[in-house]
Design a protein around this motif. Structure first.
Motif, PDB file in Angstrom:
ATOM      1  N   ASP A 171       5.927   3.481  -6.301  1.00 25.26           N
ATOM      2  CA  ASP A 171       6.429   2.273  -7.173  1.00 25.26           C
ATOM      3  C   ASP A 171       7.007   1.123  -6.026  1.00 25.26           C
ATOM      4  O   ASP A 171       8.054   1.229  -5.384  1.00 25.26           O
ATOM      5  CB  ASP A 171       7.712   2.584  -7.800  1.00 25.26           C
ATOM      6  N   TYR A 172       5.968   0.031  -5.839  1.00 26.11           N
ATOM      7  CA  TYR A 172       6.357  -0.956  -4.895  1.00 26.11           C
ATOM      8  C   TYR A 172       7.072  -1.972  -5.910  1.00 26.11           C
ATOM      9  O   TYR A 172       7.004  -1.797  -6.930  1.00 26.11           O
ATOM     10  CB  TYR A 172       5.144  -1.486  -4.436  1.00 26.11           C
ATOM     11  N   VAL A 173       7.388  -3.113  -5.273  1.00 24.73           N
ATOM     12  CA  VAL A 173       8.195  -4.100  -5.693  1.00 24.73           C
ATOM     13  C   VAL A 173       7.084  -4.943  -6.692  1.00 24.73           C
ATOM     14  O   VAL A 173       7.768  -5.294  -8.040  1.00 24.73           O
ATOM     15  CB  VAL A 173       8.730  -5.261  -4.780  1.00 24.73           C
ATOM     16  N   VAL A 174       5.942  -5.022  -6.282  1.00 25.11           N
ATOM     17  CA  VAL A 174       5.122  -6.010  -7.140  1.00 25.11           C
ATOM     18  C   VAL A 174       4.067  -5.200  -8.100  1.00 25.11           C
ATOM     19  O   VAL A 174       3.902  -5.549  -9.197  1.00 25.11           O
ATOM     20  CB  VAL A 174       4.374  -6.795  -6.454  1.00 25.11           C
ATOM     21  N   TYR A 175       3.983  -3.857  -7.584  1.00 24.37           N
ATOM     22  CA  TYR A 175       2.653  -3.091  -8.245  1.00 24.37           C
ATOM     23  C   TYR A 175       3.048  -1.502  -8.095  1.00 24.37           C
ATOM     24  O   TYR A 175       4.089  -1.107  -7.234  1.00 24.37           O
ATOM     25  CB  TYR A 175       1.306  -3.380  -7.977  1.00 24.37           C
ATOM     26  N   LYS A 176       2.509  -0.922  -9.057  1.00 22.75           N
ATOM     27  CA  LYS A 176       2.621   0.848  -8.823  1.00 22.75           C
ATOM     28  C   LYS A 176       1.430   1.331  -8.486  1.00 22.75           C
ATOM     29  O   LYS A 176       0.196   0.719  -9.025  1.00 22.75           O
ATOM     30  CB  LYS A 176       3.120   1.363 -10.090  1.00 22.75           C
ATOM     31  N   LYS A 177       1.238   2.382  -7.666  1.00 23.80           N
ATOM     32  CA  LYS A 177       0.092   2.889  -7.240  1.00 23.80           C
ATOM     33  C   LYS A 177      -0.155   4.313  -7.440  1.00 23.80           C
ATOM     34  O   LYS A 177       0.994   5.285  -7.074  1.00 23.80           O
ATOM     35  CB  LYS A 177      -0.258   2.546  -5.873  1.00 23.80           C
ATOM     36  N   LEU A 178      -0.893   4.881  -7.851  1.00 22.20           N
ATOM     37  CA  LEU A 178      -1.259   6.479  -8.165  1.00 22.20           C
ATOM     38  C   LEU A 178      -2.129   6.928  -7.175  1.00 22.20           C
ATOM     39  O   LEU A 178      -3.122   6.171  -6.823  1.00 22.20           O
ATOM     40  CB  LEU A 178      -1.715   6.874  -9.361  1.00 22.20           C
ATOM     41  N   LYS A 179      -1.816   8.008  -6.439  1.00 21.71           N
ATOM     42  CA  LYS A 179      -2.720   8.470  -5.604  1.00 21.71           C
ATOM     43  C   LYS A 179      -2.947  10.174  -5.981  1.00 21.71           C
ATOM     44  O   LYS A 179      -1.710  10.952  -5.903  1.00 21.71           O
ATOM     45  CB  LYS A 179      -2.170   8.735  -4.102  1.00 21.71           C
TER      46      LYS A 179
END
Length: 183
Positions: free
Chosen positions: A124-132
């Protein structure tokens, strides 16, 4: 009496064939097994891609079905009216993605795996979320005892990884509103 050159070579083809044919058959079987391993790698990569894309689709609403990407009638009552306020637990979403991978893992697999591991991470980044999503699958090589005699491993591990950005437009609007209100 001079010797007959044909009588001296009688049976030489049989000896040559008995030496060459096992080698040719071993090469063909090895190529088939390498082809099966390449198929498994492509299958695992496609599964990781599909799982991370579907996980990104359901990430904004945990009531969505993993297979169709929509909220079903059965899952409408799961979250309640204020599910977004109560749903700060991402482990439930990660478990849903892992369960999807577990169910799909052996659907089109042509080799039997001895062990596999699935790792799903959510950043969970400030600008976006990423799944890996990472999948590691271990296969036992048929001539493993021969390889162990030469100090090599009799296991072959295929590791694949895929990433996807979560598009949560409601969360972006909400975060933008908080930033604007704070300023």
């Amino acid at each position: 009496m001079p010797s007959n050159p044909l009588s001296e070579q009688r049976g030489s083809f049989t000896v040559e064939a008995s030496i060459i044919f096992p080698f040719i058959i071993l090469c063909i079987v090895t190529l088939m097994y390498v082809g099966a391993l390449l198929y498994q790698q492509v299958y695992l990569q496609a599964l990781a891609n599909k799982a991370v894309q579907r996980g990104a689709i359901i990430w904004d609403n945990p009531s969505k079905d993993m297979y169709i990407g929509r909220v079903t009638k059965q899952s409408l009552s799961e979250g309640g009216l204020y599910w977004r306020l109560l749903d700060s637990n991402k482990e439930k979403k990660i478990k849903k993605i892992e369960a999807y991978i577990d169910r799909q893992l052996n659907t089109f697999s042509i080799l039997e795996s001895s062990d596999y591991s699935v790792n799903v991470e959510a950043h969970d980044y400030v600008v976006y979320k990423k799944l890996k999503v990472s999948i590691a699958n271990t296969y036992k090589i048929p001539v493993g005892q021969l390889l162990r005699m030469f100090g090599m491993s009799d296991l072959f591990t295929i590791t694949v990884m895929s990433e996807s950005v979560v598009n949560d437009s409601d969360e972006l609007i909400r975060n933008s509103d908080f930033i604007i209100v704070d300023n």
